[in-house]
Design an enzyme around this catalytic site. Sequence first.
Site, PDB file in Angstrom:
ATOM      1  N   TRP A 149     -14.262 -28.212 -16.186  1.00 26.78           N
ATOM      2  CA  TRP A 149     -14.899 -28.730 -17.333  1.00 26.78           C
ATOM      3  C   TRP A 149     -14.469 -29.199 -18.367  1.00 26.78           C
ATOM      4  O   TRP A 149     -14.994 -29.662 -19.313  1.00 26.78           O
ATOM      5  CB  TRP A 149     -15.814 -27.331 -17.572  1.00 26.78           C
ATOM      6  CG  TRP A 149     -14.700 -26.063 -17.577  1.00 26.78           C
ATOM      7  CD1 TRP A 149     -14.609 -25.297 -16.903  1.00 26.78           C
ATOM      8  CD2 TRP A 149     -13.997 -25.667 -18.674  1.00 26.78           C
ATOM      9  NE1 TRP A 149     -13.544 -24.223 -17.250  1.00 26.78           N
ATOM     10  CE2 TRP A 149     -13.211 -24.658 -18.688  1.00 26.78           C
ATOM     11  CE3 TRP A 149     -13.641 -26.487 -20.116  1.00 26.78           C
ATOM     12  CZ2 TRP A 149     -12.406 -24.065 -19.653  1.00 26.78           C
ATOM     13  CZ3 TRP A 149     -13.142 -25.830 -20.865  1.00 26.78           C
ATOM     14  CH2 TRP A 149     -12.288 -24.575 -20.774  1.00 26.78           C
ATOM     15  N   ASN A 150     -12.704 -28.885 -18.530  1.00 29.65           N
ATOM     16  CA  ASN A 150     -12.377 -29.081 -19.799  1.00 29.65           C
ATOM     17  C   ASN A 150     -12.019 -30.568 -20.051  1.00 29.65           C
ATOM     18  O   ASN A 150     -12.051 -31.082 -21.214  1.00 29.65           O
ATOM     19  CB  ASN A 150     -10.831 -28.524 -19.659  1.00 29.65           C
ATOM     20  CG  ASN A 150      -9.910 -28.918 -18.541  1.00 29.65           C
ATOM     21  OD1 ASN A 150     -10.471 -29.532 -17.659  1.00 29.65           O
ATOM     22  ND2 ASN A 150      -8.660 -28.432 -18.791  1.00 29.65           N
ATOM     23  N   LYS A 173     -17.990 -32.224  -6.413  1.00 32.57           N
ATOM     24  CA  LYS A 173     -18.735 -31.193  -6.862  1.00 32.57           C
ATOM     25  C   LYS A 173     -18.179 -30.819  -8.375  1.00 32.57           C
ATOM     26  O   LYS A 173     -16.912 -30.147  -8.322  1.00 32.57           O
ATOM     27  CB  LYS A 173     -18.443 -29.908  -5.982  1.00 32.57           C
ATOM     28  CG  LYS A 173     -19.484 -28.836  -6.358  1.00 32.57           C
ATOM     29  CD  LYS A 173     -18.787 -27.434  -6.477  1.00 32.57           C
ATOM     30  CE  LYS A 173     -17.930 -27.116  -7.334  1.00 32.57           C
ATOM     31  NZ  LYS A 173     -18.479 -27.016  -8.855  1.00 32.57           N
ATOM     32  N   GLU A 249      -4.385 -29.873  -8.293  1.00 26.73           N
ATOM     33  CA  GLU A 249      -4.032 -29.865  -9.710  1.00 26.73           C
ATOM     34  C   GLU A 249      -4.337 -28.723 -10.431  1.00 26.73           C
ATOM     35  O   GLU A 249      -5.296 -28.515 -10.563  1.00 26.73           O
ATOM     36  CB  GLU A 249      -4.602 -31.154 -10.412  1.00 26.73           C
ATOM     37  CG  GLU A 249      -4.307 -32.642  -9.946  1.00 26.73           C
ATOM     38  CD  GLU A 249      -2.673 -32.955 -10.107  1.00 26.73           C
ATOM     39  OE1 GLU A 249      -2.270 -32.266 -11.136  1.00 26.73           O
ATOM     40  OE2 GLU A 249      -2.534 -33.967  -9.508  1.00 26.73           O
ATOM     41  N   LEU A 250      -3.434 -27.852 -10.537  1.00 31.81           N
ATOM     42  CA  LEU A 250      -3.682 -26.668 -10.745  1.00 31.81           C
ATOM     43  C   LEU A 250      -3.443 -26.212 -12.302  1.00 31.81           C
ATOM     44  O   LEU A 250      -3.142 -26.921 -13.150  1.00 31.81           O
ATOM     45  CB  LEU A 250      -3.323 -25.444  -9.919  1.00 31.81           C
ATOM     46  CG  LEU A 250      -3.472 -25.712  -8.327  1.00 31.81           C
ATOM     47  CD1 LEU A 250      -2.789 -24.947  -7.305  1.00 31.81           C
ATOM     48  CD2 LEU A 250      -4.886 -25.747  -8.014  1.00 31.81           C
ATOM     49  N   CYS A 283      -4.936 -28.208 -19.385  1.00 31.60           N
ATOM     50  CA  CYS A 283      -3.820 -27.854 -18.433  1.00 31.60           C
ATOM     51  C   CYS A 283      -2.212 -28.035 -18.821  1.00 31.60           C
ATOM     52  O   CYS A 283      -1.398 -27.586 -18.600  1.00 31.60           O
ATOM     53  CB  CYS A 283      -4.103 -28.242 -17.000  1.00 31.60           C
ATOM     54  SG  CYS A 283      -4.186 -29.881 -16.859  1.00 31.60           S
TER      55      CYS A 283
END
Length: 474
Positions: A149-150, A173, A249-250, A283
Amino acid sequence: MPLTPTAAFIEGRWTDLETRFVVRSPVNQQMLAEVSDCGTREAEAAAQAATVAFATWRQTTVYQRAAILSRWADLIQVHAEDLARLITWEMGKPIRQSRAEIKTAVALARWYAEECKRITGESIPSQFPDKRLQIWKAPIGPVFAITPWNSPVSMVVRKIAPALAAGCTVILKPDEQTPLSALKLAELWAEAEGPAGTLQVLPSSDPAPLAERLMADPRIAKLSFTGSTAVGQKLYAQGSPTIKRLSLELGGHAPVLIFADADIAAAVAMTIHAKFRYAGQSCVAANRLYVDDAILPEFTARYLEAMSHLKVGDPFAEDTDIGPLVSEAAVQKFKAQLQDALDRGARLLCGGDAQGLWCSPTLLADLDPQSRIFHEESFSPLLPIQGFRSEAEAVARANDTPYGLAAYLWTRDLGRAYRIAEALQCGIIGVNDGAPATPQAPFGGSKLSGLGAEGGKWGLEEFLQLHYVSIQLP
Ligand code: NAD
């Protein structure tokens, strides 16, 4: 609130489902829309449509795909203000920052519209005079994409533009907090004449069953995921039975190293931006400030001065720097990390307040190295500052994290810049630069921050596979 579709977008059609979920704005807690809530049945329909569409889409020329992507970029530009307002309504980002995000999204779409024209193969010499050895590059197949969402528009475009440019079809999604901006992007894709089934958008309030279904489906060639490390780890395991290709991408926990010879004014200005944009919900946010002991008092004073100018308030006001956090859970995390640091003896230099979803920019000093804030992503405007005595200590602290996404360092010494950049264990490094991300460069991390890269030619390669063809001449 700009008008947007609220139905799922499956096989080129708006599919209004009876089951819906409510999207609420963090700006005023009001309902923005009720959105179709997709589950396994829609996942199955989308997988089938993505497979059928792939057969045709993969055979389009890169010039045809480039033309559609380029029209899509133009339409995103035309609808820039609506999209920016949608972002602000959906996740609370200040409007100026939402506009900047749309610019990034347009730049990414345009970049991939051009770059796909440079998908080339290779010919390698053979030891036999009558053999020709060729390497072609082909799209890998239907892709399942999950986004957070960011940065709900630019993150979607950074993921799906290279996939579509490569000739893959995409089932997206989006996060349950921000489905509307993703549906708007699908609407513009259709308007740009993106064929049915090439891009499908499946909002869902309960993503696990839908995701499990698509992860188990052998027709889906790849998962491209951006989100938390915990969810990335689950999806990684789910990809094993079908040997799914994965890009992950964490999370990140970026350190900032400020050396005594740094341009302090520039370091302050850029790290303020790198930490506090999106209220710290990025992130690559500058999460841990490590400053040479020799300049720690001066740097801290100047940093506090700069922080005092940050305006917390209505995200639709042109001069607001910090809007609400995305949710009550995010505020609770801010409070818990702050309390943990204070309980361990930290000194609160400024901030520390939370009113509703609005948290004030907060600086902590004299922290216990075991404090949670040094080991967990903050995703809020909470920032610890700590001194160091040597390069070795600075590097050891910077690398003392399971994450490896971004890091920043400030120095005027070129030798030191190289030494430190080479020693940092992460994928993105800004040297005297608080904003290294750009469409043509790779964006991705190491350690628990993920696998693979988005952006640049590397982002395109993620959606291509090698075909090695050996030709024996008659
Ligand atoms: P999250 O992992 O909870 O959610 C991200 C996405 O995963 C959402 O679309 C969500 O619906 C979906 N999801 C959640 N559970 C799922 C499941 N069981 N199966 C399939 N999908 C599921 O992440 P979050 O905490 O909301 O988002 C912030 C995180 O994203 C932070 O950790 C941040 O660092 C990370 N992030 C990373 C990058 C990057 O490029 N490395 C960029 C932005 C955000």
